[in-house]
Design a protein around this motif. Sequence first.
Motif, PDB file in Angstrom:
ATOM      1  N   UNK A   1      39.026  45.481  40.268  1.00  0.00           N
ATOM      2  CA  UNK A   1      38.070  46.389  39.640  1.00  0.00           C
ATOM      3  C   UNK A   1      38.184  46.293  38.121  1.00  0.00           C
ATOM      4  N   UNK A   2      37.079  45.921  37.465  1.00  0.00           N
ATOM      5  CA  UNK A   2      37.057  45.765  36.010  1.00  0.00           C
ATOM      6  C   UNK A   2      37.196  44.325  35.555  1.00  0.00           C
ATOM      7  N   UNK A   3      37.263  43.373  36.487  1.00  0.00           N
ATOM      8  CA  UNK A   3      37.469  41.963  36.133  1.00  0.00           C
ATOM      9  C   UNK A   3      36.377  41.461  35.195  1.00  0.00           C
ATOM     10  N   UNK A   4      36.764  40.527  34.320  1.00  0.00           N
ATOM     11  CA  UNK A   4      35.850  39.974  33.321  1.00  0.00           C
ATOM     12  C   UNK A   4      35.767  38.462  33.466  1.00  0.00           C
ATOM     13  N   UNK A   5      34.515  37.968  33.393  1.00  0.00           N
ATOM     14  CA  UNK A   5      34.260  36.535  33.470  1.00  0.00           C
ATOM     15  C   UNK A   5      33.447  36.098  32.268  1.00  0.00           C
ATOM     16  N   UNK A   6      33.878  35.020  31.636  1.00  0.00           N
ATOM     17  CA  UNK A   6      33.100  34.368  30.590  1.00  0.00           C
ATOM     18  C   UNK A   6      32.306  33.259  31.265  1.00  0.00           C
TER      19      UNK A   6
ATOM     20  N   UNK B   1      32.225  30.906  43.672  1.00  0.00           N
ATOM     21  CA  UNK B   1      32.068  30.987  45.129  1.00  0.00           C
ATOM     22  C   UNK B   1      33.400  31.136  45.843  1.00  0.00           C
ATOM     23  N   UNK B   2      34.502  30.884  45.147  1.00  0.00           N
ATOM     24  CA  UNK B   2      35.821  30.935  45.762  1.00  0.00           C
ATOM     25  C   UNK B   2      36.605  32.196  45.411  1.00  0.00           C
ATOM     26  N   UNK B   3      36.005  33.074  44.626  1.00  0.00           N
ATOM     27  CA  UNK B   3      36.667  34.329  44.265  1.00  0.00           C
ATOM     28  C   UNK B   3      36.014  35.462  45.044  1.00  0.00           C
ATOM     29  N   UNK B   4      36.754  36.044  45.966  1.00  0.00           N
ATOM     30  CA  UNK B   4      36.276  37.216  46.706  1.00  0.00           C
ATOM     31  C   UNK B   4      36.891  38.460  46.065  1.00  0.00           C
TER      32      UNK B   4
ATOM     33  N   UNK C   1      33.218  50.924  45.131  1.00  0.00           N
ATOM     34  CA  UNK C   1      32.575  49.834  44.385  1.00  0.00           C
ATOM     35  C   UNK C   1      33.551  49.250  43.362  1.00  0.00           C
ATOM     36  N   UNK C   2      33.298  48.008  43.022  1.00  0.00           N
ATOM     37  CA  UNK C   2      34.117  47.272  42.062  1.00  0.00           C
ATOM     38  C   UNK C   2      33.238  46.950  40.860  1.00  0.00           C
ATOM     39  N   UNK C   3      33.743  47.213  39.676  1.00  0.00           N
ATOM     40  CA  UNK C   3      33.023  46.892  38.449  1.00  0.00           C
ATOM     41  C   UNK C   3      33.377  45.471  38.028  1.00  0.00           C
ATOM     42  N   UNK C   4      32.334  44.689  37.724  1.00  0.00           N
ATOM     43  CA  UNK C   4      32.508  43.299  37.305  1.00  0.00           C
ATOM     44  C   UNK C   4      31.752  43.108  35.999  1.00  0.00           C
ATOM     45  N   UNK C   5      32.406  42.453  35.033  1.00  0.00           N
ATOM     46  CA  UNK C   5      31.801  42.192  33.731  1.00  0.00           C
ATOM     47  C   UNK C   5      31.586  40.691  33.571  1.00  0.00           C
TER      48      UNK C   5
ATOM     49  N   UNK D   1      28.132  44.974  36.194  1.00  0.00           N
ATOM     50  CA  UNK D   1      27.472  45.228  37.477  1.00  0.00           C
ATOM     51  C   UNK D   1      28.490  45.777  38.468  1.00  0.00           C
ATOM     52  N   UNK D   2      27.983  46.343  39.556  1.00  0.00           N
ATOM     53  CA  UNK D   2      28.828  46.832  40.642  1.00  0.00           C
ATOM     54  C   UNK D   2      28.787  45.845  41.790  1.00  0.00           C
ATOM     55  N   UNK D   3      29.902  45.742  42.508  1.00  0.00           N
ATOM     56  CA  UNK D   3      30.007  44.852  43.663  1.00  0.00           C
ATOM     57  C   UNK D   3      30.780  45.558  44.760  1.00  0.00           C
ATOM     58  N   UNK D   4      30.685  44.995  45.962  1.00  0.00           N
ATOM     59  CA  UNK D   4      31.422  45.526  47.095  1.00  0.00           C
ATOM     60  C   UNK D   4      32.652  44.668  47.349  1.00  0.00           C
ATOM     61  N   UNK D   5      33.739  45.267  47.825  1.00  0.00           N
ATOM     62  CA  UNK D   5      34.902  44.462  48.199  1.00  0.00           C
ATOM     63  C   UNK D   5      34.482  43.391  49.211  1.00  0.00           C
ATOM     64  N   UNK D   6      34.994  42.186  49.006  1.00  0.00           N
ATOM     65  CA  UNK D   6      34.675  41.062  49.877  1.00  0.00           C
ATOM     66  C   UNK D   6      33.559  40.185  49.355  1.00  0.00           C
TER      67      UNK D   6
END
Length: 110
Positions: A94-99, A85-88, A1-5, A16-21
């Motif tokens: 893992x750990x990426x952050x989005x404002x 929609x363009x970021x897979x 799993x990938x952690x996304x903030x 949250x957690x996400x799956x690769x892809x």
Amino acid sequence: MITVHFISPKGERQTVDAKPGDSVLDVANRHDIDIEGACEGSMACSTCHVIVLDPWFDKLPDSREEEDDMLDLAFDLQETSRLGCQINLTEELDGIEFQLPRNTRNLLIG
């Protein structure tokens, strides 16, 4: 799993957690993050605009011209703005952050 903030315009952080892809838009929708995605990921709007926080932006593939054109329509555009929609997601992100931007502009509503 990938952690996304995701960080709201008010500074509230949701992890949250996400799956690769998975796309960032799909992850946001699955976890009730306030990203509209009016065109459902077809890159026909800018309502899934996110701001990628440092140092993550440089780890993303370059945007295509079509994405840049859509971003020109977004509110609160920043140097590190992208369309969700363009970021897979990949393991490297893992750990990426989005404002989340303060506002969005939906040109699909007539």
